[in-house]
Design a protein around this motif. Structure first.
Motif, PDB file in Angstrom:
ATOM      1  N   LYS A  63       0.850  -0.969   0.025  1.00 56.57           N
ATOM      2  CA  LYS A  63      -0.058  -0.127  -0.012  1.00 56.57           C
ATOM      3  C   LYS A  63       0.626   1.263   0.079  1.00 56.57           C
ATOM      4  CE  LYS A  63      -2.381   1.485   3.873  1.00 56.57           C
ATOM      5  NZ  LYS A  63      -1.880   3.027   3.642  1.00 56.57           N
ATOM      6  N   GLN A  65       0.910   5.122   0.463  1.00 59.16           N
ATOM      7  CA  GLN A  65       0.070   6.421   0.944  1.00 59.16           C
ATOM      8  C   GLN A  65       0.685   7.541   0.208  1.00 59.16           C
ATOM      9  OE1 GLN A  65      -1.693   9.175   1.737  1.00 59.16           O
ATOM     10  NE2 GLN A  65      -2.420   7.703   3.438  1.00 59.16           N
ATOM     11  N   ASP A  97      -3.228   4.300  -1.614  1.00 56.53           N
ATOM     12  CA  ASP A  97      -3.908   5.028  -0.628  1.00 56.53           C
ATOM     13  C   ASP A  97      -4.233   6.442  -0.559  1.00 56.53           C
ATOM     14  OD1 ASP A  97      -5.270   5.442   1.874  1.00 56.53           O
ATOM     15  OD2 ASP A  97      -4.133   4.672   3.087  1.00 56.53           O
ATOM     16  N   LYS A  99      -7.344   8.067  -0.725  1.00 55.39           N
ATOM     17  CA  LYS A  99      -8.832   8.494   0.007  1.00 55.39           C
ATOM     18  C   LYS A  99      -9.621   9.653  -0.681  1.00 55.39           C
ATOM     19  CE  LYS A  99      -7.092   7.296   4.668  1.00 55.39           C
ATOM     20  NZ  LYS A  99      -5.811   6.997   4.441  1.00 55.39           N
ATOM     21  N   LEU A 152     -13.703   3.980   3.443  1.00 57.10           N
ATOM     22  CA  LEU A 152     -13.428   4.194   4.648  1.00 57.10           C
ATOM     23  C   LEU A 152     -14.684   3.790   5.338  1.00 57.10           C
ATOM     24  CD1 LEU A 152     -11.455   7.687   4.717  1.00 57.10           C
ATOM     25  CD2 LEU A 152     -10.532   5.211   4.858  1.00 57.10           C
ATOM     26  N   THR A 155     -12.540   3.661  10.890  1.00 54.41           N
ATOM     27  CA  THR A 155     -10.857   3.843  10.556  1.00 54.41           C
ATOM     28  C   THR A 155     -10.376   3.695  12.044  1.00 54.41           C
ATOM     29  OG1 THR A 155     -11.353   6.258  10.962  1.00 54.41           O
ATOM     30  CG2 THR A 155     -11.240   5.455   8.762  1.00 54.41           C
ATOM     31  N   SER A 156      -8.845   3.779  11.988  1.00 61.67           N
ATOM     32  CA  SER A 156      -8.111   3.446  13.266  1.00 61.67           C
ATOM     33  C   SER A 156      -7.652   4.554  13.999  1.00 61.67           C
ATOM     34  CB  SER A 156      -6.714   2.762  12.349  1.00 61.67           C
ATOM     35  OG  SER A 156      -6.114   3.741  11.767  1.00 61.67           O
ATOM     36  N   VAL A 201     -12.332  -0.135   4.541  1.00 62.84           N
ATOM     37  CA  VAL A 201     -11.390  -0.122   5.693  1.00 62.84           C
ATOM     38  C   VAL A 201     -11.957  -0.034   7.121  1.00 62.84           C
ATOM     39  CG1 VAL A 201      -9.771   1.633   6.630  1.00 62.84           C
ATOM     40  CG2 VAL A 201     -10.197   1.587   4.096  1.00 62.84           C
ATOM     41  N   PRO A 225      -6.076  -1.272   8.948  1.00 70.06           N
ATOM     42  CA  PRO A 225      -4.455  -0.323   9.264  1.00 70.06           C
ATOM     43  C   PRO A 225      -4.700  -0.417  10.730  1.00 70.06           C
ATOM     44  CG  PRO A 225      -6.611   1.113   8.535  1.00 70.06           C
ATOM     45  CD  PRO A 225      -7.287  -0.396   8.459  1.00 70.06           C
ATOM     46  N   TYR A 227      -2.010  -1.568  12.769  1.00 68.69           N
ATOM     47  CA  TYR A 227      -1.199  -2.745  13.405  1.00 68.69           C
ATOM     48  C   TYR A 227       0.199  -1.821  13.732  1.00 68.69           C
ATOM     49  CZ  TYR A 227       1.234  -7.239  13.813  1.00 68.69           C
ATOM     50  OH  TYR A 227       1.551  -8.402  14.507  1.00 68.69           O
ATOM     51  N   GLN A 230       0.162   2.067  15.437  1.00 68.89           N
ATOM     52  CA  GLN A 230      -0.793   2.741  15.925  1.00 68.89           C
ATOM     53  C   GLN A 230      -1.367   1.951  17.172  1.00 68.89           C
ATOM     54  OE1 GLN A 230      -3.717   4.153  13.260  1.00 68.89           O
ATOM     55  NE2 GLN A 230      -2.246   4.185  11.655  1.00 68.89           N
ATOM     56  N   ALA A 251       0.855  -2.717   7.662  1.00 66.95           N
ATOM     57  CA  ALA A 251       1.819  -2.034   8.680  1.00 66.95           C
ATOM     58  C   ALA A 251       2.475  -1.159   7.848  1.00 66.95           C
ATOM     59  CB  ALA A 251       2.535  -3.155   9.478  1.00 66.95           C
ATOM     60  N   SER A 252       3.034   0.094   8.178  1.00 61.45           N
ATOM     61  CA  SER A 252       3.845   0.732   7.142  1.00 61.45           C
ATOM     62  C   SER A 252       5.108   0.927   8.293  1.00 61.45           C
ATOM     63  CB  SER A 252       3.188   2.230   7.238  1.00 61.45           C
ATOM     64  OG  SER A 252       2.123   1.885   6.363  1.00 61.45           O
ATOM     65  N   ARG A 253       5.081   1.851   9.280  1.00 60.04           N
ATOM     66  CA  ARG A 253       6.176   2.122  10.047  1.00 60.04           C
ATOM     67  C   ARG A 253       6.820   1.281  10.690  1.00 60.04           C
ATOM     68  NH1 ARG A 253       3.232   6.997  13.094  1.00 60.04           N
ATOM     69  NH2 ARG A 253       1.550   5.497  12.708  1.00 60.04           N
TER      70      ARG A 253
HETATM   71  O1  LIG Z   1      -8.241   4.240   9.344  1.00 55.27           O
HETATM   72  C1  LIG Z   1      -7.190   4.288   8.602  1.00 55.27           C
HETATM   73  C2  LIG Z   1      -7.053   4.379   7.285  1.00 55.27           C
HETATM   74  C3  LIG Z   1      -5.859   4.489   6.746  1.00 55.27           C
HETATM   75  N1  LIG Z   1      -4.610   4.785   7.331  1.00 55.27           N
HETATM   76  C4  LIG Z   1      -3.372   4.514   6.800  1.00 55.27           C
HETATM   77  O2  LIG Z   1      -2.557   3.329   6.990  1.00 55.27           O
HETATM   78  C5  LIG Z   1      -1.215   3.416   7.239  1.00 55.27           C
HETATM   79  C6  LIG Z   1      -0.936   3.371   8.615  1.00 55.27           C
HETATM   80  O3  LIG Z   1       0.593   3.416   8.771  1.00 55.27           O
HETATM   81  P1  LIG Z   1       1.219   2.959  10.098  1.00 55.27           P
HETATM   82  O4  LIG Z   1       2.711   3.497   9.980  1.00 55.27           O
HETATM   83  O5  LIG Z   1       1.371   1.470   9.933  1.00 55.27           O
HETATM   84  O6  LIG Z   1       0.611   3.592  11.185  1.00 55.27           O
HETATM   85  C7  LIG Z   1      -0.892   5.103   6.622  1.00 55.27           C
HETATM   86  O7  LIG Z   1      -0.651   5.264   5.452  1.00 55.27           O
HETATM   87  C8  LIG Z   1      -2.558   5.807   7.149  1.00 55.27           C
HETATM   88  O8  LIG Z   1      -2.480   6.893   6.238  1.00 55.27           O
HETATM   89  C9  LIG Z   1      -4.608   4.420   8.563  1.00 55.27           C
HETATM   90  O9  LIG Z   1      -3.681   4.398   9.392  1.00 55.27           O
HETATM   91  N2  LIG Z   1      -6.016   4.377   9.144  1.00 55.27           N
END
Ligand SMILES: O=c1ccn([C@@H]2O[C@H](COP(=O)(O)O)[C@@H](O)[C@H]2O)c(=O)[nH]1
Length: 317
Positions: A63, A65, A97, A99, A152, A155-156, A201, A225, A227, A230, A251-253
């Motif tokens: 994914k 962003q 991503d 949105k 969406l 969301t998280s 989402v 998202p 994990y 967050q 998971a991104s970061r």
């Molecule tokens: O509800 C949401 C929708 C999108 N995101 C996106 O997911 C990644 C989360 O990144 P992490 O580093 O794993 O926290 C980021 O691109 C958000 O824009 C979300 O977090 N929550």
């Protein structure tokens, strides 16, 4: 129609639930690599390629962003397009991503921009606030080219309670009203495994109502998202899965910065060590989610999932 959502389902069955987030900020990259590169954008492209190469056999999808690329200007958008092309060449699935959500005419232009041409992706994320006429123009691409979207729903982020949790006069919460419309759409575009071309989402940072949401929305595939960075964990994400499938967990970061978390000093780190740490983090995440999902499914499912991986793949091929 061969929907991308069916392809994603098959990737999950084969590789697990991990969606690697390519939210690559220059400051996540080892400083030595930044110094070597001609520009921050070039360093991001090289880092993305290293992460993709190291995780492509583990990740169900990737994914991007778009904000991380937009903030680098034209050079960043070029890297965005080249990263998408790199994934396409390797037959790896990409979620853009972005949105988006706008009036129908504008939405159809956004759809062309992200489902065709230089920014072509397999899936996009959409914001439903403007209503279904902002969503339906994207659907033409599901019918013509199998494209998919995640809208969406719940969301998280902490702010999800500001609007998504509002109780409606007609009963239920606002995110439920979004779910009802998406479930309707999914019935009209159901693929081979019963999931609609467009999914939802649903973040894994909030356990409350997770099992209810999953049971109620059986024809919606989830992008999950939240994990890692967050606070969401494998047990939380597993509540949103269905029979070992039905969702990908992003998971991104926690993957991109795994080298940092592993205690490797910035001066010793290279793309190679960072990619190795990213691979390890993604594999750990895959295994933790598989175990949590099997645990939730009970003994029969566990027995199937504990068979050697090759046997499971062969039986699903
Ligand atoms: O509800 C949401 C929708 C999108 N995101 C996106 O997911 C990644 C989360 O990144 P992490 O580093 O794993 O926290 C980021 O691109 C958000 O824009 C979300 O977090 N929550």
């Amino acid at each position: 129609m061969r929907y991308n959502m069916d392809r994603l389902y098959e990737r999950v069955a084969d590789k697990g639930h991990v969606c690697v987030g390519l939210d690559t900020a220059p400051d996540y990259i080892p400083p030595s690599e930044l110094r070597k590169a001609e520009s921050p954008a070039e360093a991001v492209l090289k880092y993305n390629r290293a992460i993709i190469d190291a995780t492509s056999d583990i990740a169900a999808c990737f994914k991007l962003q778009i904000a991380y690329y937009e903030e680098l200007g034209i050079a960043g958008l070029e890297v965005y397009a080249r990263t998408l092309a790199y994934l396409r060449e390797r037959d790896l699935l990409a979620i853009a991503d972005i949105k988006r959500g706008d009036i129908a005419d504008t939405a159809s232009r956004y759809a062309r921009a992200h489902f065709e041409g230089e920014f072509e992706a397999d899936f996009v994320t959409l914001a439903p606030y403007m209503g279904m006429d902002s969503i339906t123009p994207w659907l033409a691409y599901a019918e013509r080219r199998g494209k998919g979207a995640f809208v969406l729903m719940r969301t998280s982020n902490p702010g999800m309670r500001d609007f998504e949790y509002r109780e409606l006069a007609a009963g239920g919460r606002l995110y439920d009203a979004v779910g009802d419309k998406l479930a309707e759409l999914a019935r009209e575009s159901a693929g081979k495994y019963g999931y609609g071309a467009f999914g939802a989402v649903v973040g894994c940072t909030e356990r409350e109502e997770a099992s209810v949401i999953r049971r109620k929305r059986e024809n919606l595939f989830f992008l999950i998202p939240g994990y890692g960075a967050q606070g969401g964990a494998a047990d939380d994400a597993a509540l949103l899965l269905s029979n070992g499938n039905g969702g990908v967990v992003n998971a991104s970061r926690s993957i991109l910065k795994a080298w940092n978390a592993a205690g490797i000093s910035p001066e010793d780190a290279t793309n190679e060590t960072a990619a190795g740490c990213a691979r390890e983090a993604a594999a750990e995440m895959r295994d933790a989610i598989r175990t949590a999902a099997a645990h939730r499914a009970g003994p029969a499912k566990q027995a199937v999932q504990n068979q050697p991986k090759k046997a499971v793949c062969l039986s699903e091929a």
